[in-house]
Scaffold this motif. Structure first.
Motif: not given
Length: 75
Positions: A21-30
């Motif tokens: 993700a771009d930010a620690i609380t961002g949306a995570y992608a595989n």
């Protein structure tokens, strides 16, 4: 004394999936190719946040996420 007949403990099967993700609380992608217990981040992941999703199946089941870490250098 008790003897259990036919009970054999079996470890669960673990599946790993790295995520970014771009930010620690961002949306995570595989992350493509990040599917084992070890992974060397590609150069394009520098400054991104990485975590691993571990899925257990079989004799135990569930999903756990690691803490996210920022990639300082990759490749």
């Amino acid at each position: 004394t008790l003897t259990w007949i036919g009970v054999t403990p079996v470890s669960p099967t673990l599946a790993y999936q790295g995520q970014s993700a771009d930010a620690i609380t961002g949306a995570y992608a595989n992350v493509s190719g990040a599917t084992s217990a070890t992974y060397t981040p590609a150069a394009g992941l520098a400054t991104k946040y990485l975590r691993v999703k571990v899925t257990a199946t079989g004799s135990g089941s569930g999903v756990q996420y690691s803490n996210a870490l920022v990639v300082a250098a990759a490749g």
